[in-house]
Structures are given as structure tokens and as C-alpha cells.
Design a protein around this motif. Structure first.
Motif, PDB file in Angstrom:
ATOM      1  N   UNK A 192       0.833  -1.206   0.000  1.00 52.60           N
ATOM      2  CA  UNK A 192       0.000   0.000   0.000  1.00 52.60           C
ATOM      3  C   UNK A 192       0.866   1.254   0.000  1.00 52.60           C
ATOM      4  N   UNK A 193       1.936   1.189   0.744  1.00 45.56           N
ATOM      5  CA  UNK A 193       2.851   2.325   0.771  1.00 45.56           C
ATOM      6  C   UNK A 193       3.459   2.532  -0.612  1.00 45.56           C
ATOM      7  N   UNK A 194       3.771   1.422  -1.278  1.00 45.78           N
ATOM      8  CA  UNK A 194       4.331   1.522  -2.621  1.00 45.78           C
ATOM      9  C   UNK A 194       3.340   2.185  -3.569  1.00 45.78           C
ATOM     10  N   UNK A 195       2.036   1.965  -3.336  1.00 46.45           N
ATOM     11  CA  UNK A 195       1.017   2.535  -4.211  1.00 46.45           C
ATOM     12  C   UNK A 195       1.063   4.057  -4.228  1.00 46.45           C
ATOM     13  N   UNK A 196       1.376   4.636  -3.084  1.00 45.85           N
ATOM     14  CA  UNK A 196       1.436   6.089  -3.028  1.00 45.85           C
ATOM     15  C   UNK A 196       2.629   6.625  -3.802  1.00 45.85           C
ATOM     16  N   UNK A 197       3.581   5.744  -4.097  1.00 45.09           N
ATOM     17  CA  UNK A 197       4.747   6.117  -4.894  1.00 45.09           C
ATOM     18  C   UNK A 197       5.455   7.317  -4.275  1.00 45.09           C
ATOM     19  N   UNK A 198       5.812   7.189  -3.013  1.00 45.60           N
ATOM     20  CA  UNK A 198       6.480   8.306  -2.361  1.00 45.60           C
ATOM     21  C   UNK A 198       7.979   8.226  -2.602  1.00 45.60           C
ATOM     22  N   UNK A 199       8.615   9.363  -2.537  1.00 49.79           N
ATOM     23  CA  UNK A 199      10.062   9.395  -2.590  1.00 49.79           C
ATOM     24  C   UNK A 199      10.507  10.356  -1.491  1.00 49.79           C
ATOM     25  N   UNK A 200      11.432   9.879  -0.661  1.00 46.75           N
ATOM     26  CA  UNK A 200      11.686  10.600   0.583  1.00 46.75           C
ATOM     27  C   UNK A 200      12.301  11.984   0.369  1.00 46.75           C
ATOM     28  N   UNK A 201      13.039  12.140  -0.712  1.00 46.79           N
ATOM     29  CA  UNK A 201      13.606  13.454  -0.988  1.00 46.79           C
ATOM     30  C   UNK A 201      12.530  14.516  -1.054  1.00 46.79           C
ATOM     31  N   UNK A 202      11.348  14.101  -1.491  1.00 43.81           N
ATOM     32  CA  UNK A 202      10.253  15.031  -1.648  1.00 43.81           C
ATOM     33  C   UNK A 202       9.410  15.099  -0.379  1.00 43.81           C
ATOM     34  N   UNK A 203       9.279  13.989   0.316  1.00 44.20           N
ATOM     35  CA  UNK A 203       8.478  13.985   1.540  1.00 44.20           C
ATOM     36  C   UNK A 203       9.136  14.888   2.580  1.00 44.20           C
ATOM     37  N   UNK A 204      10.423  14.723   2.740  1.00 45.26           N
ATOM     38  CA  UNK A 204      11.107  15.456   3.806  1.00 45.26           C
ATOM     39  C   UNK A 204      11.703  16.777   3.334  1.00 45.26           C
ATOM     40  N   UNK A 205      12.004  16.831   2.081  1.00 47.46           N
ATOM     41  CA  UNK A 205      12.640  18.017   1.467  1.00 47.46           C
ATOM     42  C   UNK A 205      13.873  18.466   2.217  1.00 47.46           C
TER      43      UNK A 205
END
Lengths: 213, 589, 209
Positions: free
Chosen positions: B576-589
Motif C-alpha cells: 500500500x505504501x508503494x502505491x502512493x509512490x512516495x520518494x523521501x527526498x520530496x516527503x522530507x525536502x
């Protein structure tokens, strides 16, 4: 020749038994074994981690150097590839992972951020280089280093391993087993490196006297 | 959904302005500062007006919440950007409060749940307390950290000057490590009278209390079971980067979940405010490090809005081509990594990386770097696409990528194990997605055809014939398939762009290292492969922005992870987490 | 039938596995070298690549596109008797535009007059901060700083480059970026010609006046 890395240079082995016999020293055998199977810790921090993954994929294929076995547990890893920006919030986890790794262990700072803080150096949450805490063996510049540059750095690490001698390495030296143990930093009002508490207090005292003067 | 004609936009906004002021004559006033737009709402009536905006005016998606610290005027401002999911331009509204601690603004959590993380971020970095927020903890920094770093008067340890370029570099630039300029010889700053020996670090009670509070553990269960708390990450092989997730389990069912982030918080906003407008550009590459082209696109679009400059025609097409190539490789990696997360290590992701390498070769030939392209400039792009690179783009788009996408589908789509894992596992329904401000493929897979390339067209996207990929079940399988649909649509856009691309200059401006940006504010947004990527920039006419904020799709999409995962099995969580397609560089900035 | 999808997928992997050997055979039949040859590497980066994809660095190396950038270096022209004529005038634009501010320049001052001389006394770039963005090379008005292709610069200590380590000859620059070099040389020659023409024009015009 088959066992190029293993054979002692300038030692003439008859041609017909070259692939069967190797003449070497213990150091050479020891280092040859270690440098040909450096297992990295499966551990990525930032952008560089993507290039690290790319270096593991088909095009660059780090398996050719015996480095394809990325171990998710530090207990089985030989090398920590610090691939990306080390933030203060992440640092305790990194130190903990490093302390869990068994000797011999190596640290490679991949990219500008891990080497010195890189472009984010000025940031309030960024550690100005992992070498403030861990002993770094190879620094790879680049932002991020291309997979080929990473492999070039890994070859540098292999060269470094080649130069070590079993008689002098710290992990067999009496009393030096834990020489590389790093105490855990604490997340306080800012990052607290407990080894330097006295220094912090001295700096605070100097500041206080300056202000009162 | 059709794009509103640009001529009617002005009328529409005037109409809206009139009707909104008429509806709330006492609490809403128009923002009349030169270069600024939108409304200023009285703090006391904020929730009321926001509810009306959502229910009566149709602004159902809250895109961005951020604070601006007007130090000179002694004011703190919270800026909200809301949109209609049926398309159209944005609505800006602001709340101004005196800059005296405690700074308090009512929380909009109840109106738009998507405000959750963004309000926490504003609290963490700006020190704005949102009253009524159920879980107002620090989000990017740790509890116990001293200060609110995005305030204008906060100075970091390596602080040198208010803005770049620093005077110590030239003409008397003797090299000196930044470490030697600070009292602790490190990037550290401690409050006055700090005693490290007797310091007791704060434990994580707050986090676990909050986990407990939002738990859905059922008391009337016949069998009394204990629940356990599992910490995943920040070093976890399956999370996408350094994300930590605290999960409370009842057996194998997730009863409560809290993401903990900030392990890659690189102070993008603060560094941006110290840098000149041009210097920010390479930093944006490092936000979503899979899609530096898309990040560049969003940033230059925003600054061009502020500067009011046109973009060279050929450059527009080059931008679209690069952004769509970037989208294709991002979605391929998504598919590879998803399968990786489901337990099939390597093979599909190796295939995906193969195509990605070929696309990165193009980026390298065009811009000079594989990942951190830094290719866009205000008014155009840095250089024209070399002939051989153009040929390679054509080769890939016409001959290779369509076939390889088919091959990937043949390879995976009917795989029974994959189907068993993906089909029927709920991700989000449309209502939840909108409430949580989720954008991008996840929203479209829930049946909302909201794609900025159509909803609020930027650049030259209105000239291409393509469909907005949309699927309706909102389960994992649809979320997975929609990526293939998007790759196909991107290829369609690419084919047309390659056919239509005109000759000509690639930049409307003269190359200059110091751009002049008039005072004002701008919010620019593009459809990045992960969702709506927005940049909010406030300029005061100086060479560096006064306020620079990134509305990162990964970060806002992550707001939904809690409601997505509650009640599902722990084994599905990583997928499910993969579905959101997050990338930490952008989450945390 | 359960398992059909899996088999279909396995068919794809089998196909890709076979392609390596089919391609090997077809290269062999044509009598061409697939590995360790420029042609082979180029083929592996083209749209027709199938099967094996590995470029075996360091034995083989990917083709570097001309625009590839890694870290900056300073260009000098080779003057008479091997004298290094550094192009840099220490104007400081690169230090000003550098986003992470990793360039340090000491300007030379004339010891007699105290006025600045257009030459750097010292030039440092901290390679461990450099973010390879290429702004310095892009905005340098004298074509004095350029981005290097050499990425094999890992070392066992921090990398701060001084003038000595940064300087590389113009011939090296011409080798790694031939198109850019030729374009810049032409522009420079055109400029010099224009300057000469302008210098000649008043001289020619003066007697007639």
C-alpha cells in the motif's frame, strides 16, 4: 592468467600449471578473499541510493566485483555505503547500524553529502559529513556519482584492502577490538555528540564570558 | 472535463470575489497588496468560511497550506490554496495574525483532512499553533529541537550571511571549512546555558500516545488479545527511503499507524530562501530525485509567472518531451519497485531499470547529468537537444518503449500471485482521496479524472490530444494498471510533440546569472508523476525569494496512509505504501 | 487455468535469456566483436539492445556524451615555452553563481599599485561540496572554467582542489568537448577580427577626415 589477484607478482609459474597452482603469501590470500566479496549493507539515504541501485542493476552489475549481496542486516555486512545526505535525525540510526557491523568493516562516503554535507551543508538538520562520526575509507565526489564513478570508488576500496596486512589490522590487535566503537549521539536541542560534551561546555563558557565582557 | 478559456478566468475570479465578499461581508477582504491576490480572512471566521468554500463554492481539494513570516510587519500569515477537482484555477486565501508567541490559527483539519501534515509542518518549522488540530506534533524535526527554523530570524549554525552570494568567496576567498567558523566546529547550535552532561532527552511518548489515541482496537471482541507495536524503519529494506512507520497490530491487522518522517529533511525551504532564484534550480533536482525534469518544470513555471516572461516555443516542446520521458521512467520504476515490495526481488525491476537507463542516456546527452539534470532556465532551456539525442528519443518513443511496455504487461499482468496480492485490496475511494488532498495516479485510480495537464493546463499541454487515464475500482490492481495507462498516454503526447516541435530559439531571455523578479507571490503547479507539484514563491524584489515553499505531492499523499492502512493486514502495508509512490527526498525536502 | 499467467511471464524471461545467446551468435556470424569494442557498446545503448546489457566497467566504458559534466576544471592555453596562460581573470562570476558556494577565489593585486590584476592568485573548489550543476561553466564569460568528464576521482581523503589540481590544458578541453571548443574558438576569432577591424577602421578613417 586465471588468479591474477591472488598470485604473487614476478613469480614465474610454469605455463601448463598456471590455472591449477597459485603461489602467494598469507596476506595476499587473506586480502584477495576479502576484497572479492565485500558485502554492502542494504542501506540507502537519498539520491545517491538510486545510483547505488542503478550500479547493482544489469548495466553496471556490481556483482562482477562480488558486491551484489546487499545484506539488509548489519550483522552480515562488510561495508557501509553511506549513500546520501546524513541528517541529524537519521544519524543515531546510522551509528547504531555501524556499531552492529562486525569487523572488518569499511565505510564509503558516496557523493558530496556524505563526504562533507555537500550542497546541503549549511542546513540546520544536516551533518557536515559522516566522517565527523565514522572513520571513512573512501570518499567519492559527485552529486550523485554516476554508477561508473561509484564502481571506480569501489576499486579504490579494493586497492585499500589489498594494502592491509593481517599482522597489523586492528581487529586482530589486542586491545583494539572496539577501537571503532562510536557512542550513540543524542537528539537534544541540537545533535549532541557525547564524546564532546566537555568541549561544548567550554565553548558555552567562552561565549558567556564574551557576552558579559 | 474541459479547460476554462483563459479570457473567462478573470471574470470568474471577479465573480467569485464578489459573491464571497457578499456572503461574508465582515470577515473576508480582498488582498490588495501589489503582486498579491486572493482573500484575507479573519482568524475567528476561518473554519466557517472554509466550510462554505468547500460546500458552496466547490473548492473541494485543499492543495497547500504554508506559513509566511513577515518579520518587518510583525505578522505571521498562513496561506491556503484550494482547487476544484472539476478543474480551473486556484483560490488563495490567507489568515494574518500578530507575530507574538503563541501564534494561534484555527485548524482546518475538520474541513479538509489533507491539512493534517501540512499544518504540522507549519507548526514545526514556523511555530504556528493550529488550535483544534488533533495531533499537533513536530513532523520533520524531532521533539525537543530548539527553535522554529523557517522563521526569518532563525540562524542556523553554519550561518554566514542573509543571502548568497557570500562575500567571503571573492575576491579574498581563502578556502576555509565552514566548520571552523562555528563555536562547536560543527553544524551545531545550542541554547544558552545548555549543560550536555545533565541533559535528559525527550522520549517518544507523544508519538506512542498519538498512536494509542487513533487506535481502532475493538473492546467488545470476544477473545481478549494483546496488541503489539512494531517500528518499521527508518532503515528498512522495503520502505522507499528513510521513512519510519510505527504500527499497532492486533494479530496481523493494523489497528493504528503513524508515519514518522524527517530523516531526510535537508532544509530545502531554508536553503532556498538564502539562495538566488537561479541557484535554487539545481536544488529542485534533488526533491524528487527520480524526476528532476518535472521538478525543474514546476519551479521555472512558477518563477516565470512572477517574472511575467514568455517561454520560447521550441523550449516549451522540449520541456514537455523531457517531462513525459521522465514520467515514463518513473512509472516503470514504480512497477519494478512494487513487485520488489511484494517479494519478487529483482527481475521486474531489473527490466524496468534497463529502459530507465536508456532514457537517462538521453537526459545525459541533453543536459549533462543522468539524474540531476538542471536543464531548465527561466524562459526556456539551457541548450538545444543535440541531433543524435533527438534521434534517440524518436527511436525510443516510436520503436522501443511501446513494445517494452507491452512486454512488461505480458510479463506481469496475468500473474496469478500478483493478482491475488493486488486485486480487491482497497487503496482509497474517491471521497477519501479528495478529503486527504491526494493527487496524481492514486486519485485517478479512485475514479476522479483530475490531471493538471487538463484541469489547469500549463505550458503547451492544451495542444495535445490525449486522454486522462482513469480507473474506477480504487483497489491496488487499478492503481497498478493506471501506471501502464499513463505510460501509453505519455507516449501519445511524445509522438505528437516530436511531430509538432518547431525550429527556433530555445530561450526567450538572454542568459544571465542574476534575474530580476518583481515583488509579488505566485503559486505554480505541474502534474509531476507523483501528483500535483506546487511551488509557492514570494518575492520582495530582491535577488533571493522572501518565501519559498514546495508543495510536494509525496508529502501530502502520505497524509492518507493512515486511513488507507487501518484494518488491512500488515503484509499488505508495504504494498500500500508503494502505491502512493512516495520518494523521501520530496516527503522530507 | 491457474498458472497460465505465471507461465506467460516465465516465457518473457526465457525469451530475454535466449536473446543474449541469439545476439552473440548473430554477432559472431557477422564476424564482429560484441564485447570490448566501441561498436558493441554503442549497440548496447541503442534502441536495438537485447539480451545482455552490461557494460563491463572498467574494461569497457559507456560512451560519454559531449555535454556530460562531473566536476569543474580550469582551462589554460599553452603559450610560448610551455608557459601556462590561465584564461581565468578572477572576475568572480563563478563564485557568485555557485549554488552551494564551493568556489573560493583570491584575486591578484598588483604589489605596486594595489589595483587588481586579471589573474587568480589562488582558486579553490571543494569537490566534496560541488553539486555538479554546471552553472560556473555556463556563466563564465571567458570560457575559463569547464566541466570535466573524468569521474574517477575518488580518494581516501577530502577533496579540496587548488589551482594546481584544477588547471588543465585547452587541448584537453578540445579533446573532451570538440564541438563546444570549435564553436567557442570560432566566436573568439570572429570577435578578434571584429576588434581588429574596428581598430583599423578609425586609423583608415582618420587621414581622410
Amino acid at each position: 592468467m586465471e588468479n591474477e589477484g591472488l598470485n604473487l607478482p614476478n613469480y614465474n609459474i610454469p605455463e601448463d600449471i598456471q590455472n591449477i597452482v597459485a603461489v602467494t603469501t598469507l596476506d595476499r590470500l587473506y586480502n584477495w578473499g576479502r576484497r572479492s566479496s565485500v558485502w554492502p549493507l542494504m542501506f540507502g539515504l537519498a539520491c545517491c541510493a538510486i545510483e547505488m541501485i542503478a550500479a547493482q542493476t544489469a548495466r553496471y552489475d556490481m556483482a562482477r566485483f562480488g558486491m551484489e549481496v546487499m545484506r539488509p542486516t548489519p550483522r552480515q555486512a562488510d561495508m557501509m555505503l553511506v549513500s546520501g545526505t546524513v541528517t541529524k535525525k537519521m544519524l543515531p540510526s546510522i551509528i547504531r547500524l555501524y556499531n552492529q557491523m562486525p569487523e572488518p568493516k569499511y565505510v564509503v562516503a558516496m557523493g558530496a553529502c556524505a563526504s562533507s554535507g555537500g550542497p546541503f551543508k549549511e542546513g540546520y538538520n544536516v551533518v557536515a559529513g559522516i566522517d565527523k562520526f565514522l572513520p571513512v575509507d573512501v570518499y567519492i565526489p559527485g552529486c550523485p556519482p554516476t554508477p561508473q564513478a561509484l564502481i571506480a570508488g569501489m576499486i579504490k576500496l579494493q586497492e585499500k584492502i589489498d594494502k592491509q596486512s593481517i599482522k597489523q589490522v586492528r581487529w586482530y590487535t589486542k586491545g583494539k577490538v572496539d577501537a571503532n566503537y562510536v557512542p550513540m549521539p543524542i537528539l537534544g536541542p541540537d545533535l549532541i555528540d557525547v564524546r564532546r560534551n566537555a568541549e561544548y561546555k567550554a565553548a558555552a563558557a567562552v561565549k558567556a564570558t564574551q557576552e558579559s565582557a | 472535463m474541459t479547460a476554462p478559456a483563459s479570457t473567462s478566468t478573470l471574470d470568474a475570479s471577479a465573480q467569485l470575489s464578489a459573491s464571497l465578499v457578499a456572503r461574508f461581508p465582515d470577515s473576508v477582504t480582498a488582498d490588495t497588496r501589489p503582486g498579491f491576490s486572493g482573500f484575507i480572512i479573519k482568524k475567528e471566521n476561518l473554519v466557517e468560511v472554509a466550510t462554505a468554500l468547500r460546500d458552496e463554492f466547490g473548492y473541494d481539494l485543499l492543495s497547500s497550506v504554508t506559513g509566511v513570516d513577515y518579520l518587518a510587519e510583525n505578522k505571521m500569515e498562513v496561506v491556503y490554496h484550494a482547487f476544484k477537482t472539476t478543474g480551473g484555477p486556484n483560490l488563495v486565501f490567507k489568515v494574518q495574525v500578530d507575530r507574538v508567541d503563541p501564534i494561534e490559527v484555527p485548524s482546518l483539519y475538520e474541513v479538509w483532512t489533507g491539512a493534517d501534515f501540512q499544518e504540522r509542518e507549519a507548526w514545526d518549522l514556523m511555530g504556528i499553533r493550529f488550535t483544534g488540530h488533533p495531533d499537533l506534533r513536530r513532523i520533520l524535526m524531532w521533539e525537543g529541537f530548539e527553535g522554529h527554523p523557517l522563521r526569518r530570524d532563525y540562524k542556523e549554525a553554519f550561518f554566514e550571511e542573509e543571502a548568497k552570494p557570500f562575500k567571503s568567496r571573492w575576491p579574498e576567498g581563502n578556502h576555509k571549512y565552514a566548520e571552523f567558523r562555528t563555536p562547536h566546529r560543527d553544524n551545531l547550535i545550542f541554547p544558552e546555558g545548555f549543560d550536555p552532561d545533565n541533559y535528559k532527552p525527550e522520549n517518544e511518548d507523544e508519538l506512542y500516545f498519538s498512536l494509542e489515541r487513533s487506535s481502532t482496537k475493538r473492546e467488545e471482541d470476544a477473545l481478549k488479545t494483546d496488541h503489539i507495536v512494531v517500528n518499521m524503519g527508518p532503515h528498512h529494506p522495503s520502505t522507499h527511503g528513510v521513512l519510519r512507520v510505527v504500527v499497532e497490530l492486533d494479530g496481523e491487522t493494523i489497528t493504528s499507524l503513524k508515519p514518522v518522517m524527517g530523516y531526510l529533511h535537508r532544509n530545502h525551504d531554508k536553503i532556498g530562501e538564502r539562495s538566488t532564484f537561479l541557484q535554487i534550480l539545481p536544488y529542485t533536482d534533488r526533491l524528487d530525485y527520480f524526476n528532476s525534469m518535472a521538478n525543474n518544470f514546476g519551479y521555472v513555471t512558477t518563477v516565470e509567472k512572477l517574472m511575467k516572461i514568455p517561454v520560447a516555443e521550441r523550449a516549451e516542446y522540449i520541456r514537455v518531451i523531457m517531462a513525459e520521458l521522465s514520467r515514463i521512467q518513473n512509472h516503470l520504476i514504480f512497477i519494478g519497485m512494487l513487485i520488489n515490495d511484494l517479494g519478487s526481488m529483482y527481475t521486474p525491476s531489473l527490466y524496468a531499470f534497463e529502459e530507465r537507463e536508456l532514457i537517462l542516456d538521453i537526459f545525459e546527452a541533453v543536459s549533462g547529468a543522468r539524474m540531476m539534470c538542471n536543464y531548465f532556465r527561466f524562459g526556456g532551456v539551457v541548450r538545444d537537444v543535440p541531433d543524435d539525442a533527438m534521434q534517440k528519443i524518436k527511436d525510443l518513443v516510436h520503436d522501443r518503449l511501446p513494445g517494452k511496455t507491452d512486454e512488461m504487461e505480458r510479463f506481469l499482468n496475468e500473474n496469478e500471485i500478483l493478482l491475488a496480492r493486488l486485486k480487491g485490496v482497497r487503496v482509497l475511494n474517491a471521497e477519501d482521496a479528495i478529503r486527504h488532498s491526494v493527487t496524481g495516479p492514486c486519485l485517478r485510480a479512485a475514479g476522479v479524472p483530475y490531471d493538471l495537464r487538463r484541469a489547469d493546463p500549463y505550458s503547451v499541454y492544451d495542444r495535445f490530444d490525449f486522454d486522462v487515464a482513469v480507473r474506477y475500482n480504487g483497489d491496488m490492481y487499478d492503481n497498478y494498471l493506471i501506471r501502464f495507462d499513463e505510460i501509453r498516454q505519455s507516449l501519445r503526447i511524445l509522438e505528437q510533440a516530436l511531430k509538432q516541435i518547431p525550429q527556433g530559439s530555445i530561450n526567450s531571455q538572454k542568459p544571465q546569472y542574476q534575474v530580476r523578479v518583481p515583488a509579488g507571490e505566485a503559486y505554480g503547479r505541474v502534474e509531476s508523476p507523483k501528483g500535483e507539484l506546487g511551488f509557492y514563491v514570494v518575492s520582495n524584489g530582491k535577488p533571493n525569494p522572501y518565501r519559498y515553499h514546495v508543495r510536494a505531492p509525496s508529502f501530502v499523499n502520505l497524509t492518507a496512509v493512515e486511513s488507507m492502512c487501518k484494518g488491512t493486514k500488515i503484509a499488505d502495508f508495504v504494498a500500500l505504501l508503494a502505491m502512493l509512490d512516495i520518494v523521501m527526498g520530496e516527503v522530507d525536502r | 487455468m491457474y498458472g497460465k499467467g505465471i507461465l506467460k511471464g516465465l516465457g518473457v524471461t526465457l525469451n530475454r535469456f535466449m536473446e543474449t545467446y541469439l545476439d552473440d551468435i548473430s554477432w559472431w556470424v557477422r564476424g564482429k566483436k560484441r564485447y570490448n569494442s566501441a561498436e558493441g557498446i554503442a549497440h548496447r545503448s541503442s534502441k536495438n539492445t537485447r539480451g545482455i546489457f552490461t557494460v563491463q566497467y572498467p574494461e569497457e566504458q559507456l560512451l560519454t556524451p559531449e555535454e556530460f559534466r562531473f566536476v569543474p576544471f580550469l582551462v589554460y592555453d599553452e603559450g610560448a615555452e610551455g608557459k601556462q596562460e590561465v584564461r581565468c581573470t578572477s572576475c568572480g562570476i563563478c563564485a557568485k553563481v555557485c549554488p552551494p558556494q564551493c568556489i573560493w577565489i583570491v584575486r591578484t593585486n598588483d604589489p605596486n599599485t594595489g589595483k587588481p590584476v586579471p589573474q587568480p592568485a589562488q582558486f579553490y573548489i571543494d569537490m566534496d561540496i560541488c553539486m555538479n550543476c554546471g552553472f560556473c561553466a555556463e556563466y563564465c564569460p571567458f570560457d575559463a572554467i569547464k566541466m570535466d568528464h573524468d569521474f574517477d576521482i575518488a580518494s581516501v581523503s577530502r577533496n579540496v582542489y587548488d589551482l594546481e589540481k584544477l588547471l588543465k590544458p585547452a587541448t584537453y578541453y578540445a579533446k573532451i568537448r570538440p564541438q563546444n571548443y570549435n564553436r567557442e574558438e570560432e566566436a573568439r576569432k570572429a570577435k578578434e577580427a571584429a576588434k581588429a577591424a574596428r581598430a583599423a577602421a578609425p586609423a583608415a578613417a582618420a587621414p581622410s577626415a
